[in-house]
Design a protein around this motif. Sequence first.
Motif, PDB file in Angstrom:
ATOM      1  N   TYR A 150     -59.290   9.224 -23.128  1.00 27.85           N
ATOM      2  CA  TYR A 150     -60.753   8.077 -23.593  1.00 27.85           C
ATOM      3  C   TYR A 150     -61.475   8.575 -24.531  1.00 27.85           C
ATOM      4  CZ  TYR A 150     -59.567   5.886 -18.417  1.00 27.85           C
ATOM      5  OH  TYR A 150     -59.432   4.507 -17.891  1.00 27.85           O
ATOM      6  N   THR A 198     -56.305   4.764 -11.212  1.00 25.15           N
ATOM      7  CA  THR A 198     -56.852   3.590 -11.728  1.00 25.15           C
ATOM      8  C   THR A 198     -56.247   3.467 -13.651  1.00 25.15           C
ATOM      9  OG1 THR A 198     -59.052   3.377 -10.179  1.00 25.15           O
ATOM     10  CG2 THR A 198     -58.851   1.703 -12.336  1.00 25.15           C
ATOM     11  N   HIS A 212     -54.168   0.752 -15.192  1.00 26.78           N
ATOM     12  CA  HIS A 212     -54.429  -0.406 -15.573  1.00 26.78           C
ATOM     13  C   HIS A 212     -53.480  -0.671 -16.694  1.00 26.78           C
ATOM     14  CE1 HIS A 212     -59.554  -0.907 -14.483  1.00 26.78           C
ATOM     15  NE2 HIS A 212     -58.150  -1.310 -13.802  1.00 26.78           N
ATOM     16  N   LEU A 261     -53.638  -3.613 -18.905  1.00 26.84           N
ATOM     17  CA  LEU A 261     -55.183  -3.478 -18.932  1.00 26.84           C
ATOM     18  C   LEU A 261     -55.961  -2.538 -19.902  1.00 26.84           C
ATOM     19  CD1 LEU A 261     -55.676  -4.891 -15.431  1.00 26.84           C
ATOM     20  CD2 LEU A 261     -55.908  -6.261 -17.281  1.00 26.84           C
ATOM     21  N   LEU A 262     -54.801  -1.311 -20.447  1.00 28.34           N
ATOM     22  CA  LEU A 262     -54.768  -0.564 -21.477  1.00 28.34           C
ATOM     23  C   LEU A 262     -53.919  -0.314 -22.134  1.00 28.34           C
ATOM     24  CD1 LEU A 262     -57.038   2.182 -18.889  1.00 28.34           C
ATOM     25  CD2 LEU A 262     -57.949   0.597 -20.401  1.00 28.34           C
ATOM     26  N   LEU A 308     -51.840  -9.583 -27.546  1.00 31.35           N
ATOM     27  CA  LEU A 308     -52.604  -9.602 -26.698  1.00 31.35           C
ATOM     28  C   LEU A 308     -52.585 -10.746 -25.674  1.00 31.35           C
ATOM     29  CD1 LEU A 308     -54.683  -7.935 -25.223  1.00 31.35           C
ATOM     30  CD2 LEU A 308     -56.665  -8.997 -26.592  1.00 31.35           C
ATOM     31  N   ALA A 309     -52.297 -12.033 -26.816  1.00 29.69           N
ATOM     32  CA  ALA A 309     -52.379 -13.392 -25.915  1.00 29.69           C
ATOM     33  C   ALA A 309     -50.905 -13.469 -24.980  1.00 29.69           C
ATOM     34  CB  ALA A 309     -52.176 -14.776 -26.542  1.00 29.69           C
ATOM     35  N   ASP A 323     -51.113 -10.982 -21.646  1.00 29.55           N
ATOM     36  CA  ASP A 323     -52.297 -11.755 -21.247  1.00 29.55           C
ATOM     37  C   ASP A 323     -50.880 -13.074 -20.078  1.00 29.55           C
ATOM     38  OD1 ASP A 323     -54.498 -10.663 -21.505  1.00 29.55           O
ATOM     39  OD2 ASP A 323     -54.936 -11.985 -22.789  1.00 29.55           O
ATOM     40  N   ARG A 342     -48.843 -11.245 -18.151  1.00 27.76           N
ATOM     41  CA  ARG A 342     -49.411 -10.716 -16.714  1.00 27.76           C
ATOM     42  C   ARG A 342     -49.692 -11.955 -15.928  1.00 27.76           C
ATOM     43  NH1 ARG A 342     -54.026  -9.695 -18.493  1.00 27.76           N
ATOM     44  NH2 ARG A 342     -53.703  -7.884 -19.550  1.00 27.76           N
ATOM     45  N   GLY A 343     -50.427 -13.192 -15.678  1.00 24.28           N
ATOM     46  CA  GLY A 343     -50.634 -13.574 -15.122  1.00 24.28           C
ATOM     47  C   GLY A 343     -49.468 -14.449 -14.721  1.00 24.28           C
ATOM     48  N   LEU A 356     -52.270  -8.093  -8.787  1.00 25.46           N
ATOM     49  CA  LEU A 356     -53.338  -6.917  -9.253  1.00 25.46           C
ATOM     50  C   LEU A 356     -54.331  -7.040  -7.560  1.00 25.46           C
ATOM     51  CD1 LEU A 356     -53.977  -7.520 -12.529  1.00 25.46           C
ATOM     52  CD2 LEU A 356     -53.542  -5.415 -11.514  1.00 25.46           C
ATOM     53  N   PHE A 395     -57.834  -5.393  -5.873  1.00 23.66           N
ATOM     54  CA  PHE A 395     -58.565  -4.042  -6.252  1.00 23.66           C
ATOM     55  C   PHE A 395     -58.915  -3.435  -5.008  1.00 23.66           C
ATOM     56  CE2 PHE A 395     -58.042  -7.255  -9.782  1.00 23.66           C
ATOM     57  CZ  PHE A 395     -58.081  -6.373 -10.744  1.00 23.66           C
ATOM     58  N   ARG A 421     -62.269  -2.890  -4.465  1.00 29.12           N
ATOM     59  CA  ARG A 421     -63.331  -3.675  -3.389  1.00 29.12           C
ATOM     60  C   ARG A 421     -62.568  -6.206  -4.377  1.00 29.12           C
ATOM     61  NH1 ARG A 421     -68.290  -3.150  -5.141  1.00 29.12           N
ATOM     62  NH2 ARG A 421     -67.882  -1.372  -7.163  1.00 29.12           N
ATOM     63  N   HIS A 462     -62.562  -9.058  -5.587  1.00 26.37           N
ATOM     64  CA  HIS A 462     -63.413  -9.966  -6.294  1.00 26.37           C
ATOM     65  C   HIS A 462     -63.331 -11.132  -6.805  1.00 26.37           C
ATOM     66  CE1 HIS A 462     -67.234  -6.925  -7.300  1.00 26.37           C
ATOM     67  NE2 HIS A 462     -66.399  -6.149  -7.593  1.00 26.37           N
TER      68      HIS A 462
END
Lengths: 208, 419
Positions: free
Chosen positions: A11, A41, A45, A50-51, A70-71, A74, A77-78, A83, A85, A87, A89
Amino acid sequence: MVKVRALFFAYNKQTCFRFPDIDLEAGRNLLVLGESGIGKTTLLHLLAGLLWPKSGSVEVMGTVLHEMSLAKLDRFRGRHIGLVFQRPHFVLALSLAENLALVQYLAGKQQDKNRISEVLDSLGIRHKLHEKPYRLSQGEQQRAAIALAVVNNPRLILADEPTSSLDDKNCMKVAALLKEQASATGAQLIIITHDQRLKAQFQNTLIL
Amino acid sequence: MNIFRLSFRNMTSRPLSTILSLVLLTLGVGMIALLLQVNRHIQQQMENNVRGIDMVVGAKGSPLQLILSAIYHIDAPTGNISRLEAEELQKNRLVASGIPLSYGDTYRGFRIVGTNHQYPELYEAEVASGKLWHEPFEVTIGATVANTLELKTGDTFTGAHGLVEGGETHEEHAYLVVGILGYTNSVVDQLILTATESVWEVHHYEEKEDQTSAQEENHEHEAHGDNHADEGHEEHQAEHEITAMLVKFRSPMGMVQLPRMVNENTNMQAAVPAYEISRLFSLMGVGIDTLSTIALVIMAVSGLSVFISLYNALKDRQYEMALMRTYGATRWQLVWLVLQEGLVLTLTGFLLGMLFSRLGLWLVSRLMETTYHYSFSGWGLVMEEWWLLATALVIGLLASLLPAFRVFRINISKTLADA
């Protein structure tokens, strides 16, 4: 199936993580155990694309994730990664069934009502089909989140602390459900957690 | 489930802010569209009625009043002018034609106008049934008159004195409907046309009657013979009065010379419709401009409201966006989702605004019809309304641009970890 090589992520100068190599053959699950703050985490990711790692590579189903656009990533991944998580959502404006249909749509798959019912049935929340997700109980929400992860028949299920906020009974239940769902769809399951209670459930454990 | 349905559901899931945005948009768009339409209809009606009339000659007074009364028949006449004097003007070499008008009576709110056949010709009025008038007290009526009063050929009625309903009626002189004109979308639709002589006779008879009764009261029986001669003389004089004359010039030179000549050298007044109407519009324009500005401000505020609504919703939905990315949504899909919400919102507002404006137009039209016997026709989109649509869409686009940009730049990992 899942191959991690010399994975390194930073990071900033102080916060950087070097992850051990992982080789997970098809049909096997993995429990990654580790204390808070050692990059659990982050690892999840990275595995999900995602990272972006500073160096090293992640290979899923023979595809090196971070070499894709990137596309494309995505879409990949889909279609192939589910995934779960810590919590749960949801898209708040939609009902549970619509959330699942949206996930199918976003992955570019046929919207299949039978598959949605089947998944909710196997998780025991089929009667909540037209309920708004935020109206469900905590335990139901956790199962609904699992439903979102598995509805597209992913090849890989990644779960981030799925049990840490649950009591012993529910913890075992969720772990069992995850394993059940993974084997039902022929997916590999990787759980990343600090929850020692899960240790007994998995033969294959990696300690960070 | 798809992006369009999702954006729709997102809007309905926060009804209050969506309704606020819609109400503001509807008001802004509706007001502007209503102003545009009313303005267009009035202008159209005004211009439609002015065709072929270069100058109006009438009694001295306000030129605008003369135009409003002689061309549009919505104001009181300025007075009478001598027919001889008007005919004298007709002989001028710069004048192509002059149509005499005599008015002052009404039948149930519709004006009775004494004129010649050139008048319906001017408005290209065709006889729909029956014929044009030929004898005094024969009338040919406009289409709206026939429709509203349910008059048919062969019906008779008596006119009332004055231009407002409920005036004293001329019971002794009944008019006979001999023809009905087709719709012309001009002032003729609202008029009852007859021969100039009819109007004269009605009024001279009354004068005579008045005089006779006055005489009887004064017991001046002896002077009867003399009086009779006087009456004859007066009648002759009075016959030479008309209310106004619509003049067409033979050449543009007429415009330069005639109005001035009439105003300086005769007892009459000349008014140029083109000039008076543009003066009227510039007076009305101030009000219209003010209202348009207010409406534009409302539209701008509605744009702000759409922006705030989208921006706030997005703040609450950051996690949703990241979630959708993890389930395979591309960045452009999410950008499109946000843009679509803004555009659908403004488009809906625009359509509601159009509906609102047409409802308003209908009300204004009904009001105009009952008070002025004027009606609007044609409800289609005018050019400016296409611009209004473009403006609304640009507002929607601008309002959703920043939220869309944020969605595009979203850091999935961080958003998920922070949630």
